[in-house]
Write a protein that holds these residues in place. Structure first.
Motif, PDB file in Angstrom:
ATOM      1  N   TYR A 163      -3.561  27.481 -41.095  1.00  0.00           N
ATOM      2  CA  TYR A 163      -2.575  26.424 -40.916  1.00  0.00           C
ATOM      3  C   TYR A 163      -3.127  25.070 -41.355  1.00  0.00           C
ATOM      4  CZ  TYR A 163       0.106  29.791 -38.249  1.00  0.00           C
ATOM      5  OH  TYR A 163       0.811  30.887 -37.875  1.00  0.00           O
ATOM      6  N   VAL A 164      -4.417  24.850 -41.133  1.00  0.00           N
ATOM      7  CA  VAL A 164      -5.038  23.591 -41.551  1.00  0.00           C
ATOM      8  C   VAL A 164      -5.027  23.494 -43.076  1.00  0.00           C
ATOM      9  CG1 VAL A 164      -7.195  22.289 -41.600  1.00  0.00           C
ATOM     10  CG2 VAL A 164      -6.449  23.389 -39.490  1.00  0.00           C
ATOM     11  N   PHE A 182      -1.485  22.797 -44.182  1.00  0.00           N
ATOM     12  CA  PHE A 182      -1.106  21.421 -43.868  1.00  0.00           C
ATOM     13  C   PHE A 182      -1.767  20.438 -44.823  1.00  0.00           C
ATOM     14  CE2 PHE A 182      -1.329  17.573 -41.143  1.00  0.00           C
ATOM     15  CZ  PHE A 182       0.029  17.371 -41.040  1.00  0.00           C
ATOM     16  N   LEU A 183      -3.029  20.666 -45.146  1.00  0.00           N
ATOM     17  CA  LEU A 183      -3.703  19.794 -46.107  1.00  0.00           C
ATOM     18  C   LEU A 183      -3.071  19.894 -47.483  1.00  0.00           C
ATOM     19  CD1 LEU A 183      -7.439  20.227 -45.102  1.00  0.00           C
ATOM     20  CD2 LEU A 183      -6.025  18.190 -44.863  1.00  0.00           C
ATOM     21  N   TYR A 184      -2.672  21.106 -47.881  1.00  0.00           N
ATOM     22  CA  TYR A 184      -2.002  21.262 -49.169  1.00  0.00           C
ATOM     23  C   TYR A 184      -0.700  20.469 -49.200  1.00  0.00           C
ATOM     24  CZ  TYR A 184       0.812  23.158 -52.873  1.00  0.00           C
ATOM     25  OH  TYR A 184       1.621  23.263 -53.966  1.00  0.00           O
ATOM     26  N   VAL A 185       0.083  20.554 -48.137  1.00  0.00           N
ATOM     27  CA  VAL A 185       1.348  19.823 -48.097  1.00  0.00           C
ATOM     28  C   VAL A 185       1.097  18.318 -48.159  1.00  0.00           C
ATOM     29  CG1 VAL A 185       3.311  19.263 -46.616  1.00  0.00           C
ATOM     30  CG2 VAL A 185       2.628  21.633 -46.915  1.00  0.00           C
ATOM     31  N   ALA A 235      -0.279  38.469 -31.103  1.00  0.00           N
ATOM     32  CA  ALA A 235      -1.121  38.570 -32.293  1.00  0.00           C
ATOM     33  C   ALA A 235      -1.939  37.292 -32.437  1.00  0.00           C
ATOM     34  CB  ALA A 235      -0.259  38.780 -33.527  1.00  0.00           C
ATOM     35  N   HIS A 236      -3.206  37.455 -32.707  1.00  0.00           N
ATOM     36  CA  HIS A 236      -4.080  36.300 -32.886  1.00  0.00           C
ATOM     37  C   HIS A 236      -4.069  35.875 -34.350  1.00  0.00           C
ATOM     38  CE1 HIS A 236      -5.729  36.605 -28.868  1.00  0.00           C
ATOM     39  NE2 HIS A 236      -5.737  37.928 -29.038  1.00  0.00           N
ATOM     40  N   THR A 237      -3.887  34.617 -34.598  1.00  0.00           N
ATOM     41  CA  THR A 237      -3.937  34.091 -35.955  1.00  0.00           C
ATOM     42  C   THR A 237      -5.002  33.006 -36.023  1.00  0.00           C
ATOM     43  OG1 THR A 237      -2.224  32.473 -35.438  1.00  0.00           O
ATOM     44  CG2 THR A 237      -1.507  34.548 -36.424  1.00  0.00           C
ATOM     45  N   GLN A 238      -5.573  32.875 -37.179  1.00  0.00           N
ATOM     46  CA  GLN A 238      -6.611  31.878 -37.363  1.00  0.00           C
ATOM     47  C   GLN A 238      -5.975  30.514 -37.626  1.00  0.00           C
ATOM     48  OE1 GLN A 238      -9.892  32.339 -37.085  1.00  0.00           O
ATOM     49  NE2 GLN A 238      -9.611  34.498 -36.556  1.00  0.00           N
TER      50      GLN A 238
END
Length: 82
Positions: A49-50, A53-56, A42-45
């Motif tokens: 994730y970016v 990650f920025l939210y965290v 399955a392809h995910t964008q």
């Protein structure tokens, strides 16, 4: 040591007590009761994730920013800190 021993004993007891009966249906991928259709890749964008990650990063940064701001808001720290 107690935690590691507890986990090792739990895994060992689980392996000894579980039923070991393999069937072709049991080895199929489970998709909410629907038979698997299509490819297994399955392809995910990456952008999702970016954003996560920025939210965290900013959430952890805010956790340390508020106590720091309250300490330096005390009397006598304002001008010296600026």
């Amino acid at each position: 040591m107690v935690g590691v021993l507890f986990v090792a004993v739990a895994f060992t007891v689980n392996r000894l007590l579980r039923p070991v009966i393999f069937s072709p249906e049991k080895l199929l991928t489970y998709e909410c009761g629907v038979d698997p259709v299509g490819e297994d890749w399955a392809h995910t964008q990456v952008r999702y994730y970016v954003y996560a990650f920025l939210y965290v990063i900013f959430a952890v940064d805010a956790i340390y920013l508020f106590p720091w701001a309250t300490v330096f808001a005390a009397a006598g720290f304002g001008a010296a800190t600026l």
